[in-house]
Design a protein around this motif. Structure first.
Motif, short mmCIF file in Angstrom:
data_model
loop_
_atom_site.label_atom_id
_atom_site.label_comp_id
_atom_site.label_asym_id
_atom_site.label_seq_id
_atom_site.Cartn_x
_atom_site.Cartn_y
_atom_site.Cartn_z
N VAL A 94 0.75 -1.05 0.05
CA VAL A 94 -0.05 -0.02 0.03
C VAL A 94 1.00 1.51 -0.04
CG1 VAL A 94 -1.81 1.17 1.20
CG2 VAL A 94 -1.78 -1.29 1.39
N VAL A 102 -4.18 6.24 -2.01
CA VAL A 102 -3.27 4.97 -2.16
C VAL A 102 -3.35 4.33 -3.36
CG1 VAL A 102 -3.61 5.13 0.54
CG2 VAL A 102 -5.16 3.72 -1.05
N ILE A 258 -4.37 1.21 7.73
CA ILE A 258 -4.50 0.79 6.29
C ILE A 258 -4.97 -0.49 6.50
CG2 ILE A 258 -2.74 -0.33 4.60
CD1 ILE A 258 -3.04 3.06 5.18
N ASN A 286 2.90 -0.74 4.41
CA ASN A 286 2.78 0.49 4.03
C ASN A 286 3.92 1.34 3.80
OD1 ASN A 286 0.94 0.01 6.71
ND2 ASN A 286 2.96 1.29 6.79
#
Length: 541
Positions: A94, A102, A258, A286
């Protein structure tokens, strides 16, 4: 939706939720990779999955590569057992963009994951098999700077290192001992060439890896547990090279926000794992969008065209210039300044600090006004553009869950490089004067104020881990907010310590200014912010 081997059979479901999928025949890539691997990586953590694995994925997608990555983990085997194997080596990347959007990518470039555990005979035999392959061009590492250390703080060999050195290449237990043993296997099977590439975020990382490997080779050849020529093999750059590299990409630990986004898409089984060795990892990673990887182009067995994936290959001198540009001027000093004051002012996110005009200006002034005049332009990355990206895209990114408390870790070990080199450059310059430095001394004063463990509201807070806290904190423990005292004698042992700052601050006429700033910061509650406003905001009017 689950991350499993049949993921490509559910393309529509993933695509409808905005996920980019592997665009290659993973079964065919896996077969080719296992038969003729070209890149083995040690360190199965977040930075590897967010950066190197994504580079290879992109190159597989456009048919530049037809083989993927093999990853080995030599410290925390639970990563392999609980994250790689259950998800068939897939993960979700991500990318957190500064505009709030994103990008979600299913990464499938890792096709084999192995525990680098000599007690696991099957796994270690597989690693030996890989090290024997003619096709192996690169063995890379993201094992943190501590991973290359063979001794403790007293200079004594760690027990597992000592045992491995005495017992030889068979059944090693230390991380570097295992790598050296595998390299010995490659030597025994034709002394084939290979590049051993540290990609850890530390200066001259290739030398750290080379020194660690060579220490084992020296000991083993000396005590007769390895062939005499093994030392010559690892010492010959035409056989085994240890390139320098510079890596830069912020990859915080998996964030709950996330996880919530992915769960909302219908992705199942995302719960993070905290291993028994305190590794925090999840099926997703992430990371920020900005990334840099610069590597010394020294590959005795050749290399694939990874430059097409964004890696910059250059000479050692240029890698060194890029490293110094980043660590001494354009990123790390700004991060440390924000970390220290962020802790004092109660911030929980680095990005939020950029909403404080004084802190934003402080970061700008350290970079543009005090750092840029002494930075060496490496030629491949423009220093001013690099700072522009740091200040306008990277640090202000509100979707990056990075904290001042994390960055404040081990600050005593960082100051000599992140600021000391700039001070030395001013001292040796014919046109610059260390007395012109106003903002770096302000950071030093802020750090000393931070060591009191009292925030700007007068409340106690927990200091981030640092090996020198036990030595440093007693100097300021007797100081209280509102004290009207002469701090010069109290702070002198710290300010004169060349190990901390890289140079005695008395030798460069900075110590007095640090003491003055510090005195103002202990005037009472709110004094830290008031001092910042006075010297960073009002001085700029």
């Amino acid at each position: 939706m689950r991350l499993t081997g049949n993921i490509l059979q559910d393309k529509e479901a993933w695509a409808s939720k905005g996920y980019s999928l592997p665009q290659f025949d993973r079964a065919a890539v896996t077969e080719k990779t296992k038969e003729a691997p070209f890149w083995l990586h040690f360190g199965a953590g977040n930075i590897f999955r967010a950066f190197q694995a994504n580079i290879v994925q992109n190159l597989l997608n456009d048919n530049t590569l037809d083989k993927g990555l093999i990853v080995a983990e030599g410290y925390d085997y639970e990563i392999i057992e609980k994250i790689n194997h259950p998800y068939d080596n897939y993960s979700i990347l991500v990318t957190l963009k500064s505009d709030g959007s994103v990008e979600k990518t299913i990464t499938g470039s890792i096709v084999e994951a192995i525990a680098a555990d000599s007690a696991n005979k099957a796994a270690f035999s597989r690693l030996k098999e890989i090290f024997c392959k003619d096709s192996l061009q690169m063995v890379s590492f993201t094992i943190t700077e501590k991973g290359y250390s063979l001794t403790n703080g007293n200079g004594e060999l760690f027990k597992d290192v000592k045992s491995d050195m005495e017992n030889g290449p068979e059944n090693p237990s230390s991380y570097i001992g295992k790598v050296a043993s595998l390299l010995y296997t490659r030597y025994q099977n034709g002394a084939k060439p290979v590049a051993m590439v540290s990609m850890d975020n530390c200066s001259h990382n290739g030398d750290k890896l080379r020194n660690a490997i060579t220490s084992f080779a020296e000991k083993w050849t000396e005590n007769g547990t390895a062939d005499k020529e093994f030392l010559s093999y690892v010492s010959n750059p035409q056989k085994v090279s240890f390139p320098w590299s510079m890596i830069d990409k912020i990859t915080p630990r998996p964030d709950a926000a996330i996880e919530k986004i992915l769960s909302g898409d219908g992705v199942e089984g995302l719960s993070p794992v905290i291993t028994s060795k305190n590794t925090y990892i999840a099926p997703f990673v992430n990371a920020e969008e900005c990334e840099y990887l610069v590597i010394e182009d020294n590959f005795p067995n050749g290399r694939p065209p990874l430059e097409k994936g964004g890696i910059i290959f250059t000479d050692r001198e240029t890698v060194d210039k890029v490293e110094k540009m980043k660590v001494c001027t354009c990123l790390n000093p700004l991060h440390t300044a924000l970390a220290v004051f962020g802790c004092l002012l109660g911030y929980k996110l680095i990005s939020d600090e950029m909403k404080n005009p004084a802190l934003k200006n402080l970061a700008m002034f350290i970079g543009y006004k005090e750092g840029l005049p002494v930075v060496t332009d490496p030629g491949i990355l423009n220093p001013e553009e690099f700072i522009n990206t740091v200040l306008n895209v990277r640090i202000p990114n509100p979707f990056m869950p990075d904290t001042p408390q994390r960055i404040a870790t081990d600050t005593s070990q960082k100051l000599a490089i992140r600021f000391g080199e700039t001070i030395k450059a001013y001292k040796s310059s014919a046109s610059l004067d260390t007395m012109d430095l106003k903002y770096i001394p302000l950071v030093f004063a802020g750090w000393l104020r931070y060591l009191m463990g009292i925030d700007d509201n007068g409340n106690k807070f927990e200091l981030s881990p640092d090996p020198m806290l036990g030595t440093l904190c007693p100097y300021v423990s007797s100081i209280s907010l509102g004290d009207n005292i002469n701090v010069n004698e109290i702070l002198k042992p710290i300010l004169a310590d060349e190990k901390i700052f890289g140079i005695s601050l008395y030798d460069v006429n900075i110590a007095g200014l640090v003491c003055r700033y510090f005195t103002e910061m202990i005037a009472g509650t709110g004094a830290v912010q008031a001092t910042l406003d006075k010297y960073v905001l009002e001085a700029d009017k």
